[in-house]
Design a protein around this motif. Structure first.
Motif, mmCIF file in Angstrom:
data_model
loop_
_atom_site.group_PDB
_atom_site.id
_atom_site.type_symbol
_atom_site.label_atom_id
_atom_site.label_comp_id
_atom_site.label_asym_id
_atom_site.label_seq_id
_atom_site.Cartn_x
_atom_site.Cartn_y
_atom_site.Cartn_z
ATOM 1 N N ARG A 124 0.837 -1.199 0.000
ATOM 2 C CA ARG A 124 0.000 0.000 0.000
ATOM 3 C C ARG A 124 0.873 1.250 0.000
ATOM 4 O O ARG A 124 0.616 2.198 -0.746
ATOM 5 C CB ARG A 124 -0.926 -0.033 1.219
ATOM 6 N N ALA A 125 1.915 1.242 0.824
ATOM 7 C CA ALA A 125 2.820 2.386 0.890
ATOM 8 C C ALA A 125 3.524 2.604 -0.448
ATOM 9 O O ALA A 125 3.740 3.748 -0.872
ATOM 10 C CB ALA A 125 3.840 2.177 2.005
ATOM 11 N N ALA A 126 3.881 1.507 -1.120
ATOM 12 C CA ALA A 126 4.568 1.627 -2.413
ATOM 13 C C ALA A 126 3.653 2.252 -3.463
ATOM 14 O O ALA A 126 4.082 3.111 -4.251
ATOM 15 C CB ALA A 126 5.049 0.248 -2.872
ATOM 16 N N ILE A 127 2.399 1.844 -3.476
ATOM 17 C CA ILE A 127 1.451 2.402 -4.447
ATOM 18 C C ILE A 127 1.209 3.876 -4.164
ATOM 19 O O ILE A 127 1.174 4.706 -5.082
ATOM 20 C CB ILE A 127 0.132 1.604 -4.435
ATOM 21 N N PHE A 128 1.067 4.235 -2.882
ATOM 22 C CA PHE A 128 0.817 5.640 -2.563
ATOM 23 C C PHE A 128 2.032 6.504 -2.892
ATOM 24 O O PHE A 128 1.891 7.600 -3.440
ATOM 25 C CB PHE A 128 0.446 5.819 -1.097
ATOM 26 N N ALA A 129 3.228 6.008 -2.589
ATOM 27 C CA ALA A 129 4.427 6.784 -2.893
ATOM 28 C C ALA A 129 4.559 7.024 -4.389
ATOM 29 O O ALA A 129 5.050 8.077 -4.825
ATOM 30 C CB ALA A 129 5.660 6.053 -2.368
ATOM 31 N N ALA A 130 4.101 6.059 -5.185
ATOM 32 C CA ALA A 130 4.211 6.181 -6.645
ATOM 33 C C ALA A 130 3.156 7.089 -7.248
ATOM 34 O O ALA A 130 3.375 7.705 -8.296
ATOM 35 C CB ALA A 130 4.119 4.795 -7.283
ATOM 36 N N THR A 131 1.987 7.197 -6.584
ATOM 37 C CA THR A 131 0.847 7.860 -7.223
ATOM 38 C C THR A 131 0.221 8.984 -6.416
ATOM 39 O O THR A 131 -0.458 9.844 -6.985
ATOM 40 C CB THR A 131 -0.260 6.832 -7.531
ATOM 41 N N GLY A 132 0.386 8.972 -5.088
ATOM 42 C CA GLY A 132 -0.211 10.008 -4.244
ATOM 43 C C GLY A 132 -1.721 10.000 -4.250
ATOM 44 O O GLY A 132 -2.344 11.004 -3.891
ATOM 45 N N LEU A 133 -2.324 8.881 -4.622
ATOM 46 C CA LEU A 133 -3.779 8.848 -4.777
ATOM 47 C C LEU A 133 -4.432 8.035 -3.666
ATOM 48 O O LEU A 133 -3.847 7.067 -3.172
ATOM 49 C CB LEU A 133 -4.156 8.246 -6.129
ATOM 50 N N GLN A 134 -5.653 8.428 -3.303
ATOM 51 C CA GLN A 134 -6.382 7.702 -2.283
ATOM 52 C C GLN A 134 -6.778 6.316 -2.791
ATOM 53 O O GLN A 134 -6.911 6.083 -3.997
ATOM 54 C CB GLN A 134 -7.623 8.471 -1.839
ATOM 55 N N PHE A 135 -6.986 5.407 -1.865
ATOM 56 C CA PHE A 135 -7.267 4.015 -2.204
ATOM 57 C C PHE A 135 -8.772 3.795 -2.270
ATOM 58 O O PHE A 135 -9.477 3.896 -1.271
ATOM 59 C CB PHE A 135 -6.622 3.084 -1.178
ATOM 60 N N MET A 136 -9.246 3.487 -3.482
ATOM 61 C CA MET A 136 -10.642 3.139 -3.715
ATOM 62 C C MET A 136 -10.661 2.001 -4.725
ATOM 63 O O MET A 136 -9.944 2.048 -5.738
ATOM 64 C CB MET A 136 -11.436 4.340 -4.255
ATOM 65 N N GLU A 137 -11.484 1.000 -4.475
ATOM 66 C CA GLU A 137 -11.511 -0.152 -5.381
ATOM 67 C C GLU A 137 -12.003 0.200 -6.780
ATOM 68 O O GLU A 137 -11.754 -0.551 -7.725
ATOM 69 C CB GLU A 137 -12.387 -1.274 -4.796
ATOM 70 N N ILE A 138 -12.680 1.346 -6.906
ATOM 71 C CA ILE A 138 -13.161 1.743 -8.227
ATOM 72 C C ILE A 138 -12.055 2.332 -9.097
ATOM 73 O O ILE A 138 -12.250 2.522 -10.307
ATOM 74 C CB ILE A 138 -14.327 2.752 -8.124
ATOM 75 N N ASN A 139 -10.897 2.643 -8.531
ATOM 76 C CA ASN A 139 -9.836 3.293 -9.302
ATOM 77 C C ASN A 139 -9.455 2.457 -10.522
ATOM 78 O O ASN A 139 -9.492 1.223 -10.491
ATOM 79 C CB ASN A 139 -8.604 3.527 -8.427
ATOM 80 N N THR A 140 -9.051 3.142 -11.571
ATOM 81 C CA THR A 140 -8.686 2.483 -12.820
ATOM 82 C C THR A 140 -7.641 1.403 -12.605
ATOM 83 O O THR A 140 -7.672 0.349 -13.259
ATOM 84 C CB THR A 140 -8.147 3.518 -13.821
ATOM 85 N N LEU A 141 -6.697 1.668 -11.726
ATOM 86 C CA LEU A 141 -5.631 0.706 -11.457
ATOM 87 C C LEU A 141 -6.201 -0.653 -11.110
ATOM 88 O O LEU A 141 -5.744 -1.690 -11.629
ATOM 89 C CB LEU A 141 -4.750 1.221 -10.313
ATOM 90 N N TYR A 142 -7.214 -0.687 -10.253
ATOM 91 C CA TYR A 142 -7.764 -1.966 -9.807
ATOM 92 C C TYR A 142 -8.724 -2.548 -10.842
ATOM 93 O O TYR A 142 -8.910 -3.772 -10.907
ATOM 94 C CB TYR A 142 -8.427 -1.806 -8.439
ATOM 95 N N GLN A 143 -9.318 -1.684 -11.665
ATOM 96 C CA GLN A 143 -10.115 -2.196 -12.775
ATOM 97 C C GLN A 143 -9.225 -2.938 -13.766
ATOM 98 O O GLN A 143 -9.546 -4.051 -14.211
ATOM 99 C CB GLN A 143 -10.844 -1.051 -13.480
ATOM 100 N N LEU A 144 -8.097 -2.330 -14.132
ATOM 101 C CA LEU A 144 -7.185 -2.967 -15.078
ATOM 102 C C LEU A 144 -6.510 -4.190 -14.461
ATOM 103 O O LEU A 144 -6.285 -5.205 -15.135
ATOM 104 C CB LEU A 144 -6.140 -1.962 -15.553
ATOM 105 N N PHE A 145 -6.187 -4.096 -13.171
ATOM 106 C CA PHE A 145 -5.599 -5.247 -12.487
ATOM 107 C C PHE A 145 -6.588 -6.408 -12.469
ATOM 108 O O PHE A 145 -6.210 -7.567 -12.678
ATOM 109 C CB PHE A 145 -5.204 -4.842 -11.061
ATOM 110 N N ALA A 146 -7.871 -6.094 -12.252
ATOM 111 C CA ALA A 146 -8.901 -7.128 -12.297
ATOM 112 C C ALA A 146 -8.969 -7.768 -13.684
ATOM 113 O O ALA A 146 -9.085 -8.995 -13.816
ATOM 114 C CB ALA A 146 -10.259 -6.543 -11.916
ATOM 115 N N ALA A 147 -8.886 -6.933 -14.716
ATOM 116 C CA ALA A 147 -8.917 -7.460 -16.082
ATOM 117 C C ALA A 147 -7.735 -8.396 -16.320
ATOM 118 O O ALA A 147 -7.884 -9.462 -16.945
ATOM 119 C CB ALA A 147 -8.900 -6.303 -17.078
ATOM 120 N N ALA A 148 -6.553 -8.011 -15.817
ATOM 121 C CA ALA A 148 -5.372 -8.850 -15.980
ATOM 122 C C ALA A 148 -5.519 -10.154 -15.197
ATOM 123 O O ALA A 148 -5.208 -11.247 -15.703
ATOM 124 C CB ALA A 148 -4.129 -8.092 -15.531
#
Length: 513
Positions: A124-148
């Motif tokens: 979690r810390a690594a993702i925040f340090a890279a993006t500075g974004l709040q954690f929500m399951e709707i975020n594109t990152l998790y949509q694409l990760f789900a697709a993968a």
């Protein structure tokens, strides 16, 4: 047909869309709605998807109507909600379904992504340090990760990734682009550089070939392509990229006289289905406190940062109306507000960000279950449910205000509410009381206004001899002169202290979305 020189804003929200014309007249901005249409997601098998074909047909119809009404159309641009995307194949066709952010495939993906990035809190810390974004399951990152993770074929055959606004700009102009403010909602972008975090994406199995460099608001993509000109009657009309994220556009319309201060004395709430509450800053705040408070650093115009929190917004209130309508009562928004004002205070406390309210089959049923689970009495009147939805939202604003002041290191004196929520006077007064701050409500059409003025900046209809930030301040001056606002002062702030303490305890034991 009128000869006034107009710009066209295609404003797509999560439940409806409009084509709105805007023009300057005597230094003031005038608006006219040209076309309105519904935006209803569809359930296909077990997948919740956007009907982009219908949206495109409605957009073209709105542009056709506009072309028949206005002789001089100077530009067109599209704004939309954030996080959702479209994948395009090498033949220029959809590579797969266009998913709605409330689709269930992302459930559990946030925690799985954190595990992939180093495990639990470290990931979690690594993702925040890279993006500075709040954690929500709707975020594109998790949509694409789900697709993968699900082995979706669309990722294999796709050549290009487009956010929703970019998709419609591509249909309009034939030119691909990824606009920076909307890209910043994905949790895949470095907030300091605006570059895609390709190393993180590779670790999560997301193909990096899909992502092109982003473009800034105000970019002119070129004229509408020939097929669009033929279908609509628009000829040689440039497509100008606004801040395609609707909040990015809405913030431009906040009627203040500064831009991106280091120590802000005001914050904004872009109020609609979602509430986005935050401060406009000169630079991002990517630090441990921001991570702990789960705030987000999204990109704004002219390199600014929108330090904000996503809040459940009027979603519960809106869904309650649908619940009541399913029971056979056709209640209006005005009637709901009136019934809420007549109900007892703080009969039921609701957290608008609780997971139970993200996408229930029936909101009224979900709230009753929540009341029972949290040991609260179930209200007997619909008005009490309506009031609880609004009070919960105001209490969430109060918590968010305190967190914002911690992050920016200064006291926020004024809360500017823009968007559809400004028409709910009861909520605006509740916000002033709950937060014990002055609330300035307006303009209502903030997103469309921000879209339009950014097009005007891109085409140099609005231009300062200084720099882009001065031009934005000039645009905000035009907004202040053009649209009335309503000011609310705190009336009974002390009455909110006890419920606020109970709300914090309730939210602390709850399951946030």
């Amino acid at each position: 047909m009128t000869e006034k020189s107009v710009h066209l804003a295609v404003d797509l929200g999560a439940s409806s869309g409009r084509v709105i014309a805007g023009w300057l007249d005597g230094g003031k901005l005038s608006l006219e709605e040209v076309h309105r249409f519904a935006n209803d997601p569809v359930l296909i098998q077990d997948s919740l998807q956007w009907n982009v074909h219908s949206l495109w047909a409605e957009i073209r119809e709105g542009l056709r109507v506009a072309a028949g009404k206005y002789q001089a159309i100077r530009s067109v641009g599209v704004d939309t909600w954030g996080v959702d995307y479209v994948l395009i194949d090498r033949n220029g066709q959809l590579a797969g379904p266009v998913r709605n952010y409330r689709d269930s495939r992302t459930q559990g993906m946030l925690s799985r992504a954190c595990e992939r990035m180093g495990g639990g809190e470290a990931g979690r810390a690594a993702i925040f340090a890279a993006t500075g974004l709040q954690f929500m399951e709707i975020n594109t990152l998790y949509q694409l990760f789900a697709a993968a993770e699900h082995g979706e074929r669309s990722l294999e055959i796709a050549d290009h990734f487009l956010m929703m606004g970019d998709f419609f700009h591509w249909l309009l102009s034939g030119k691909r682009s990824i606009e920076a403010t909307n890209a910043s909602t994905t949790q895949m972008v470095d907030p300091a550089t605006g570059q895609w975090q390709t190393s993180m994406l590779e670790q999560l199995g997301i193909p990096t070939r899909l992502f092109e460099p982003t473009v800034q608001p105000g970019t002119i993509l070129g004229p509408v392509q020939a097929s669009v000109a033929e279908a609509t009657g628009l000829k040689d009309v440039p497509v100008v990229v606004p801040a395609t994220h609707d909040t990015g556009s809405a913030v431009i319309s906040v009627p203040v006289d500064d831009f991106a201060p280091e120590q802000p004395s005001w914050c904004y709430i872009s109020s609609g289905t979602w509430s986005l509450m935050g401060c406009e800053l000169a630079s991002p705040r990517v630090n441990e406190v921001c991570s702990q408070l789960n705030f987000t650093n999204e990109g704004g115009v002219a390199g600014s940062t929108r330090l904000l929190k996503n809040i459940g917004g009027l979603w519960i209130f809106q869904q309650l109306r649908k619940s009541v309508q399913r029971q056979g009562s056709d209640v209006s928004w005005e009637q709901m507000v009136q019934q809420a004002s007549e109900a007892s205070e703080f009969e039921l406390l609701l957290d608008p960000d609780h997971r139970a309210f993200v996408a229930p089959q029936d909101m009224l049923t979900a709230i009753k279950a929540f009341a029972s689970e949290t040991g609260q009495p179930v209200p007997e009147s619909n008005g009490a449910f309506y009031r609880a939805a609004l009070e919960g939202l105001a209490l969430r604003y109060r918590v968010c205000l305190g967190d914002l002041e911690t992050l920016v290191g200064s006291r926020i004196e004024t809360i500017h509410i823009v968007g559809g929520g400004t028409m709910n006077a009861l909520l605006c007064q509740m916000t002033a009381d709950a937060c014990n701050r002055t609330v300035v409500a307006g303009p209502v059409e903030a997103t469309a206004i921000g879209n339009l003025v950014m097009q005007m900046i891109g085409t140099e209809v609005i231009k300062s001899d200084a720099d882009l930030s001065a031009t934005i301040r000039m645009a905000r001056g035009i907004v202040r002169e053009s649209f009335a606002v309503q000011t609310y002062q705190p009336e009974n702030p002390d009455r909110w202290d006890g419920p606020a303490a109970r709300f914090v305890e309730l939210a602390g034991h709850g399951a946030s979305a």
